[in-house]
Design a protein around this motif. Structure first.
Motif, PDB file in Angstrom:
ATOM      1  N   TRP A 228       0.822  -1.211   0.000  1.00  0.00           N
ATOM      2  CA  TRP A 228       0.000   0.000   0.000  1.00  0.00           C
ATOM      3  C   TRP A 228       0.856   1.261   0.000  1.00  0.00           C
ATOM      4  O   TRP A 228       0.473   2.274  -0.591  1.00  0.00           O
ATOM      5  CB  TRP A 228      -0.965   0.003   1.192  1.00  0.00           C
ATOM      6  N   LEU A 231       1.930   1.928  -3.504  1.00  0.00           N
ATOM      7  CA  LEU A 231       0.814   2.453  -4.289  1.00  0.00           C
ATOM      8  C   LEU A 231       0.550   3.909  -3.929  1.00  0.00           C
ATOM      9  O   LEU A 231       0.302   4.748  -4.798  1.00  0.00           O
ATOM     10  CB  LEU A 231      -0.411   1.592  -4.005  1.00  0.00           C
ATOM     11  N   SER A 232       0.644   4.228  -2.637  1.00  0.00           N
ATOM     12  CA  SER A 232       0.479   5.625  -2.216  1.00  0.00           C
ATOM     13  C   SER A 232       1.522   6.509  -2.846  1.00  0.00           C
ATOM     14  O   SER A 232       1.248   7.633  -3.262  1.00  0.00           O
ATOM     15  CB  SER A 232       0.633   5.758  -0.705  1.00  0.00           C
ATOM     16  N   ARG A 235       0.683   7.131  -6.426  1.00  0.00           N
ATOM     17  CA  ARG A 235      -0.439   8.076  -6.518  1.00  0.00           C
ATOM     18  C   ARG A 235       0.025   9.503  -6.261  1.00  0.00           C
ATOM     19  O   ARG A 235      -0.337  10.435  -6.983  1.00  0.00           O
ATOM     20  CB  ARG A 235      -1.522   7.678  -5.520  1.00  0.00           C
ATOM     21  N   ASN A 239       0.136  12.714  -8.834  1.00  0.00           N
ATOM     22  CA  ASN A 239      -0.469  14.018  -8.547  1.00  0.00           C
ATOM     23  C   ASN A 239       0.515  15.151  -8.728  1.00  0.00           C
ATOM     24  O   ASN A 239       0.196  16.196  -9.290  1.00  0.00           O
ATOM     25  CB  ASN A 239      -1.006  14.055  -7.114  1.00  0.00           C
TER      26      ASN A 239
ATOM     27  N   GLN B 100      -4.732  12.035   1.928  1.00  0.00           N
ATOM     28  CA  GLN B 100      -4.069  10.811   2.377  1.00  0.00           C
ATOM     29  C   GLN B 100      -4.333  10.689   3.858  1.00  0.00           C
ATOM     30  O   GLN B 100      -3.875  11.526   4.635  1.00  0.00           O
ATOM     31  CB  GLN B 100      -2.558  10.893   2.087  1.00  0.00           C
ATOM     32  N   VAL B 148      -6.769   3.768  -1.722  1.00  0.00           N
ATOM     33  CA  VAL B 148      -5.354   4.079  -1.557  1.00  0.00           C
ATOM     34  C   VAL B 148      -5.193   5.216  -0.564  1.00  0.00           C
ATOM     35  O   VAL B 148      -4.313   5.196   0.291  1.00  0.00           O
ATOM     36  CB  VAL B 148      -4.712   4.467  -2.910  1.00  0.00           C
TER      37      VAL B 148
END
Lengths: 365, 253
Positions: A228, A231-232, A235, A239, B100, B148
């Motif tokens: 994870w 993946l973060s 991402r 961005n 997040q 996510v």
């Protein structure tokens, strides 16, 4: 022209932000995007001009062959030739060493001309009014660039000659080893710092940057089982890239990810490519394809970036063979079916682009 | 007021008749797509339909995938100016690209960021004039990125969706979500998708053709409409300003 901004037609929009305000190695793309070259002219043609600024490119590696390194090398060299800042991260202990293997641009007299001369092409077919030429595909734009000569949008790279040192020294080149990082925060910070130099604002773009991350989930990296978190990171990188003038390319071995995460990574990519090794002596393939002996691998285009549009890009062919012309220039070619022996009863194969029509299972990727 | 042609997708959703109340009111629409065929065009289509319905309709767009500029350009080609809709209070854009949730805060504020997001949505709807409160569409693009942002906690995302579901009964909102089917097709991953399919009143699957991709047909849509007890399957081709839907073998309706 003050009224032009409120008009919704893209025609006037493109005119007012003409290429005069773009730095070297950049050109206008469709839907208000700006493109930079992948370093492989054939790949640029396939993708419709190049990689759009603000997009994330992902390349799925094949564990059996390092073809993704060819893509990375050309990508990085193209950026250095155009003085574009570069951030390179790899699992190697000394990533700077990789810079020594970057290819140099081919000397212009070495440039082979493949395909018909631009003038001939424009003679045949439709005579298109000048202002509509820019909407008619990549070929027209490419030829304009080549005639320019001085600051070429994309170069052929000679893989046998290393890049001259002056391109690498005195440049904003940042290399980073991801092997020993316990987590991804350091890489994230490096990317943030790198991208903060390239903010996107309306107006001219003097400089675009490139980020190349190699073998992102390689097992020797400490963080490689933190699914994870990886993946973060992707991402947040996406961005940051979206709001800056840069392109990021990440290569990764898909077999090292769980199937579900592999799909998540694929969905993240704006442009998704994969490379595949080719067996040295595969008799079936040799019979099926012409020019098999010269091929070193396959490149598959799974997804092409669609920024500012909802229309998907459907390519005529998605599988291309990777060849080294004269053992130095990387070229991509459509697969051509070899003529079939008449005695077997099937018709002669015609040369032309063919993706999956009559191929046997061993070419299903 | 707006002359527009309906297509097979509108028919399957019940949007072809200009009837009151809006067929999607109080309903949950789940869109499932794949890497080969992206389903975001359906979000754009439904946003367009929601905006064109009547002037009191309000859309709340929760974006995890693309920035405002992308949707603005896409909808502009379809004849809608999102900037002016936003200025008129008919379109709310929540940019969640950077959201997040802090790792390991589950004990203190479960799904911290998502609870705040829900609060924001509720507040926005409550602040609307009475007439608009009954005509809200919430659109989420897309759920896998929300996971996510929540550090992989699909439970928190499901909780958030259940909370949004309460809005559909409290305010009669419609909830439209996009997720990726191929991520969840492994054994242990399918729970989230199943939960979503259970929650949804209308399920739209966007898949490639069995024969692969083609220039004339971009894929196939399968619409299961529980409310009308109806399932439809047809092909589609996405264009800049619309989506063409047709039965196999025909080029248009």
């Amino acid at each position: 022209m003050a009224a032009a901004k409120t008009r919704s037609s893209s025609f006037s929009g493109n005119l007012s932000s003409a290429a005069s305000s773009l730095g070297p190695g950049l050109k206008c793309g469709p839907n208000g995007t700006v493109l930079l070259s992948s370093g492989i002219p054939d790949l640029d043609k396939i993708l419709g001009g190049g990689f759009p600024l603000g997009s994330l490119v992902m390349v799925m590696e094949d564990a059996e062959a390092p073809h993704h390194m060819l893509l990375l090398r050309n990508f990085m060299s193209q950026g250095l030739v155009h003085s574009q800042p570069l951030l390179y991260a790899s699992p190697a202990r000394d990533p700077r060493g990789f810079l020594g293997t970057l290819p140099s641009p081919a000397a212009s007299k070495d440039d082979k001309s493949r395909g018909p001369e631009p003038d001939q092409l424009q003679e045949k077919g439709l005579r298109i009014a000048w202002q509509y030429k820019k909407y008619f595909g990549e070929n027209q734009l490419n030829f304009d660039g080549q005639r320019d000569g001085k600051h070429k949008y994309s170069n052929e790279f000679n893989l046998r000659n290393p890049l001259e040192r002056h391109f690498i020294n005195g440049q904003r080149v940042d290399c980073f080893s991801i092997q020993d990082s316990p987590d991804l925060s350091i890489l994230q910070d490096r990317c943030t710092t790198f991208l903060s130099q390239l903010p996107r604002n309306d107006g001219s773009i003097s400089c675009a940057g490139r980020i190349a991350i190699q073998s992102f989930c390689a097992p020797q990296c400490v963080y490689s089982n933190m699914e994870w978190e990886m993946l973060s990171f992707i991402r947040s990188l996406k961005n940051m890239v979206q709001s800056s003038n840069s392109v990021a390319i990440i290569t990764f071995p898909p077999s090292l990810l769980s199937p579900s995460f592999c799909k998540r990574w694929q969905h993240m990519a704006d442009t998704l490519l994969s490379v595949k090794a080719i067996q040295d002596d595969d008799k079936e393939l040799a019979q099926l394809l012409t020019g098999y002996q010269d091929m070193i691998g396959f490149l598959n285009v799974h997804k092409v970036a669609r920024i500012n549009t909802q229309v998907p890009v459907i390519l005529e062919a998605t599988t291309f063979s990777i060849k080294l012309q004269k053992r130095r220039y990387l070229i991509l070619e459509c697969l051509n079916q070899a003529p079939v022996d008449g005695s077997s009863g099937t018709s002669y194969g015609t040369s032309g682009s063919c993706s999956s029509s009559s191929k046997t299972g061993n070419l299903d990727f | 007021m707006n002359q527009r042609s309906s297509n097979l997708l509108d028919e399957a959703l019940g949007l072809d008749q200009a009837s009151e109340p809006w067929p999607l009111k109080g309903r949950v629409v789940a869109i499932e797509d794949r890497v080969e065929t992206s389903g975001s065009f359906i979000l754009h289509h439904l946003l367009k339909r929601s905006l064109s319905r009547n002037s009191s309709n309000v859309s709340i767009f929760i974006a995890f995938a693309q920035p405002f500029s992308h949707y603005d350009r896409v909808l502009r080609k379809q004849g809608w100016n999102l900037v002016s809709q936003r200025d008129n209070g008919r379109f709310f854009f929540f940019d969640m690209l950077k959201l997040q949730c802090p790792v390991g805060d589950e004990g203190i504020t479960p799904g911290g960021g998502l609870i705040a997001l829900y609060g924001k949505i509720h507040k926005t709807i409550s602040a609307l004039p009475e007439i608009s409160q009954k005509n809200v569409s919430i659109i989420i693009d897309d759920l896998s990125l929300m996971e996510v942002a929540a550090n992989g906690s699909s439970d928190h995302v499901l909780d958030f969706l259940h909370y949004c579901r309460t809005l559909t009964s409290e305010f009669d909102c419609s909830l439209i979500t996009l997720n990726h089917e191929d991520i969840y097709s492994t054994e242990d991953g399918s729970t989230f998708l199943l939960q979503m399919a259970y929650l949804a009143d209308i399920l739209i699957k966007v898949e490639p053709l069995a024969t692969g991709l083609a220039a004339d047909v971009h894929g196939q849509l399968t619409v299961s409409n529980k409310g009308r007890n109806k399932a439809s399957n047809f092909h589609f081709k996405v264009k800049e300003n619309m989506v063409e839907c047709f039965y196999p073998g025909r080029s248009r309706d």
